[in-house]
Structures are given as C-alpha cells and as structure tokens.
Design a protein around this motif. Structure first.
Motif, PDB file in Angstrom:
ATOM      1  N   GLU A 118       0.819  -1.216   0.000  1.00 44.40           N
ATOM      2  CA  GLU A 118       0.000   0.000   0.000  1.00 44.40           C
ATOM      3  C   GLU A 118       0.849   1.261   0.000  1.00 44.40           C
ATOM      4  OE1 GLU A 118      -2.656  -0.551   3.297  1.00 44.40           O
ATOM      5  OE2 GLU A 118      -3.934  -1.944   2.178  1.00 44.40           O
ATOM      6  N   TYR A 119       1.898   1.302   0.819  1.00 46.03           N
ATOM      7  CA  TYR A 119       2.733   2.493   0.895  1.00 46.03           C
ATOM      8  C   TYR A 119       3.520   2.691  -0.401  1.00 46.03           C
ATOM      9  CZ  TYR A 119       6.121   5.949   2.301  1.00 46.03           C
ATOM     10  OH  TYR A 119       6.899   7.081   2.344  1.00 46.03           O
ATOM     11  N   TRP A 120       4.099   1.615  -0.901  1.00 46.21           N
ATOM     12  CA  TRP A 120       4.888   1.692  -2.128  1.00 46.21           C
ATOM     13  C   TRP A 120       4.014   2.128  -3.301  1.00 46.21           C
ATOM     14  CZ3 TRP A 120       8.099  -3.120  -4.099  1.00 46.21           C
ATOM     15  CH2 TRP A 120       9.127  -2.692  -4.937  1.00 46.21           C
ATOM     16  N   THR A 121       2.803   1.591  -3.363  1.00 46.60           N
ATOM     17  CA  THR A 121       1.857   1.993  -4.410  1.00 46.60           C
ATOM     18  C   THR A 121       1.490   3.460  -4.256  1.00 46.60           C
ATOM     19  OG1 THR A 121       0.968  -0.253  -4.559  1.00 46.60           O
ATOM     20  CG2 THR A 121      -0.432   1.527  -5.383  1.00 46.60           C
ATOM     21  N   LYS A 122       1.278   3.913  -3.035  1.00 52.77           N
ATOM     22  CA  LYS A 122       0.902   5.315  -2.790  1.00 52.77           C
ATOM     23  C   LYS A 122       1.980   6.268  -3.270  1.00 52.77           C
ATOM     24  CE  LYS A 122       0.379   8.782   0.758  1.00 52.77           C
ATOM     25  NZ  LYS A 122       1.287   9.674   0.041  1.00 52.77           N
ATOM     26  N   ILE A 123       3.228   6.012  -2.923  1.00 48.58           N
ATOM     27  CA  ILE A 123       4.272   6.959  -3.331  1.00 48.58           C
ATOM     28  C   ILE A 123       4.525   6.890  -4.839  1.00 48.58           C
ATOM     29  CG2 ILE A 123       5.343   7.150  -1.054  1.00 48.58           C
ATOM     30  CD1 ILE A 123       7.522   5.238  -1.920  1.00 48.58           C
ATOM     31  N   THR A 124       4.309   5.726  -5.425  1.00 50.41           N
ATOM     32  CA  THR A 124       4.427   5.618  -6.888  1.00 50.41           C
ATOM     33  C   THR A 124       3.304   6.396  -7.565  1.00 50.41           C
ATOM     34  OG1 THR A 124       5.456   3.446  -6.662  1.00 50.41           O
ATOM     35  CG2 THR A 124       4.596   4.020  -8.833  1.00 50.41           C
ATOM     36  N   LEU A 125       2.094   6.275  -7.037  1.00 52.45           N
ATOM     37  CA  LEU A 125       0.961   7.016  -7.598  1.00 52.45           C
ATOM     38  C   LEU A 125       1.128   8.521  -7.410  1.00 52.45           C
ATOM     39  CD1 LEU A 125      -2.056   4.729  -6.656  1.00 52.45           C
ATOM     40  CD2 LEU A 125      -1.113   5.155  -8.935  1.00 52.45           C
ATOM     41  N   ASP A 126       1.748   8.939  -6.307  1.00 50.86           N
ATOM     42  CA  ASP A 126       2.026  10.371  -6.109  1.00 50.86           C
ATOM     43  C   ASP A 126       2.884  10.900  -7.267  1.00 50.86           C
ATOM     44  OD1 ASP A 126       0.619  10.405  -3.733  1.00 50.86           O
ATOM     45  OD2 ASP A 126       2.410  10.384  -2.442  1.00 50.86           O
ATOM     46  N   VAL A 127       3.928  10.172  -7.593  1.00 55.17           N
ATOM     47  CA  VAL A 127       4.806  10.573  -8.700  1.00 55.17           C
ATOM     48  C   VAL A 127       4.032  10.542 -10.014  1.00 55.17           C
ATOM     49  CG1 VAL A 127       6.857   9.946 -10.042  1.00 55.17           C
ATOM     50  CG2 VAL A 127       6.925   9.841  -7.550  1.00 55.17           C
ATOM     51  N   LYS A 128       3.264   9.482 -10.215  1.00 57.17           N
ATOM     52  CA  LYS A 128       2.517   9.339 -11.471  1.00 57.17           C
ATOM     53  C   LYS A 128       1.521  10.481 -11.643  1.00 57.17           C
ATOM     54  CE  LYS A 128      -0.671   6.370 -13.901  1.00 57.17           C
ATOM     55  NZ  LYS A 128      -1.777   5.472 -13.681  1.00 57.17           N
ATOM     56  N   PHE A 129       0.771  10.817 -10.585  1.00 58.68           N
ATOM     57  CA  PHE A 129      -0.238  11.870 -10.699  1.00 58.68           C
ATOM     58  C   PHE A 129       0.403  13.242 -10.906  1.00 58.68           C
ATOM     59  CE2 PHE A 129      -3.251   9.063  -8.052  1.00 58.68           C
ATOM     60  CZ  PHE A 129      -3.690   8.415  -9.187  1.00 58.68           C
ATOM     61  N   MET A 130       1.530  13.493 -10.238  1.00 53.42           N
ATOM     62  CA  MET A 130       2.225  14.766 -10.436  1.00 53.42           C
ATOM     63  C   MET A 130       2.767  14.869 -11.858  1.00 53.42           C
ATOM     64  SD  MET A 130       4.206  15.168  -6.808  1.00 53.42           S
ATOM     65  CE  MET A 130       4.695  16.867  -6.985  1.00 53.42           C
ATOM     66  N   ALA A 131       3.329  13.767 -12.360  1.00 51.33           N
ATOM     67  CA  ALA A 131       3.852  13.763 -13.722  1.00 51.33           C
ATOM     68  C   ALA A 131       2.712  13.904 -14.733  1.00 51.33           C
ATOM     69  CB  ALA A 131       4.640  12.479 -13.981  1.00 51.33           C
ATOM     70  N   ALA A 132       1.582  13.273 -14.457  1.00 47.27           N
ATOM     71  CA  ALA A 132       0.433  13.368 -15.363  1.00 47.27           C
ATOM     72  C   ALA A 132      -0.127  14.791 -15.393  1.00 47.27           C
ATOM     73  CB  ALA A 132      -0.650  12.378 -14.947  1.00 47.27           C
ATOM     74  N   ALA A 133      -0.152  15.439 -14.239  1.00 51.93           N
ATOM     75  CA  ALA A 133      -0.626  16.828 -14.183  1.00 51.93           C
ATOM     76  C   ALA A 133       0.315  17.738 -14.973  1.00 51.93           C
ATOM     77  CB  ALA A 133      -0.725  17.293 -12.733  1.00 51.93           C
TER      78      ALA A 133
END
Length: 161
Positions: A118-133
């Motif tokens: 869960e934590y690893w997925t969360k920090i990966t998604l943080d990067v993904k969402f920032m990059a997508a924005a």
C-alpha cells in the motif's frame, strides 16, 4: 536563506499551480524507498535479483531520469523541443505504470506484505499523478494554440457578384 528547497518551494506558476520541478523530490523519495526495499534480501531473495529486482530498480531510476531530462528542455524554443519534452513525460508515465505492475507482482508472489504494498503503491501514484498533471499542463497551451489558429484568422473575402 537561499537554499534549493526554499527556491523550489517559492517557485509557483502564475495560476498558482506548483512548478513541475516539485515532482523530482517526490521521485527521489520513491527511488530511496524502492532501493532500500529491493536491496533487502528479507523481502526479495537473491533468486529474483536478476529477474524482478533489476527491472524494478531500472524502472524507478528511469522515472527520475526522464522527468529530469524533460525538465531540462527549457526554454522550449521549437516544436521539436516541445515534442521531445512531451515524449519524455509520457515515457516517465509509462515507467510508473510498469513499476506499479511490478509492485503488484511482488505482492502476489509474496515478496512484500500488504502494508508495504500500500505504501509503495501510494508513493508511486504520487509521482505518477504529479507527472500526469505536468504532462496535461504542457499539452494545454499547444491545444489552445491549435484551436485559436483557425478562429483568429481573418475570414476569406467574399467575391461580389
């Protein structure tokens, strides 16, 4: 003090959105967490070192590399610069998706527990969402220019007759 963090913290776009450079420290944290986790033989045994672990580490490093390279294309002086920057951003997003797949695979194979997953997925998604924005914000001016082109042009003169 004029530290890099203060400089990055104070950099804002005119519309109030955060500067794209803010994704880099988050991506750096993802690298630290990923390398610490994957280098631990309690989580990832040596038998998966050359199959799974190397791919995970390659993808997490690739994310940072591509985001940094995209950020370095500034100022954008040509359509080629713009296209290259968007390509690098898109490649970083693809690497994020691949990393998410490898994280899920690691969970399915029992190399990581639910909390780590869960934590690893969360920090990966943080990067993904920032990059997508950032990617979306980069595309918006180009789309506006394309739409404004035909509307801003003068209508052809009609022949009298």
């Amino acid at each position: 003090m004029g530290t890099r963090q203060n400089y990055q913290r104070n950099q804002r776009k005119t519309d109030g959105a955060e500067n794209p450079l803010h994704v880099l420290p988050v991506a750096s944290n993802l690298i630290d967490y990923t390398l610490n986790l994957t280098d631990n033989t309690k989580h990832f045994p040596k038998k998966v070192r050359f199959t799974l672990v190397n791919r995970i580490q390659d993808h997490v490093l690739s994310i940072y590399e591509k985001l940094l390279a995209a950020n370095e294309i500034y100022p954008i002086r040509s359509a080629e610069d713009k296209a290259r920057r968007l390509t690098l951003q898109r490649d970083a997003l693809t690497a994020c998706k691949m990393l998410l797949f490898f994280i899920e695979l690691s969970k399915k194979r029992g190399y990581i527990d639910k909390g780590t997953f869960e934590y690893w997925t969360k920090i990966t998604l943080d990067v993904k969402f920032m990059a997508a924005a950032w990617y979306k914000a980069e595309q918006a001016p180009a789309e506006k220019a394309e739409k404004a082109g035909p509307e801003g042009a003068e209508p052809p003169a009609q022949a009298e007759g």
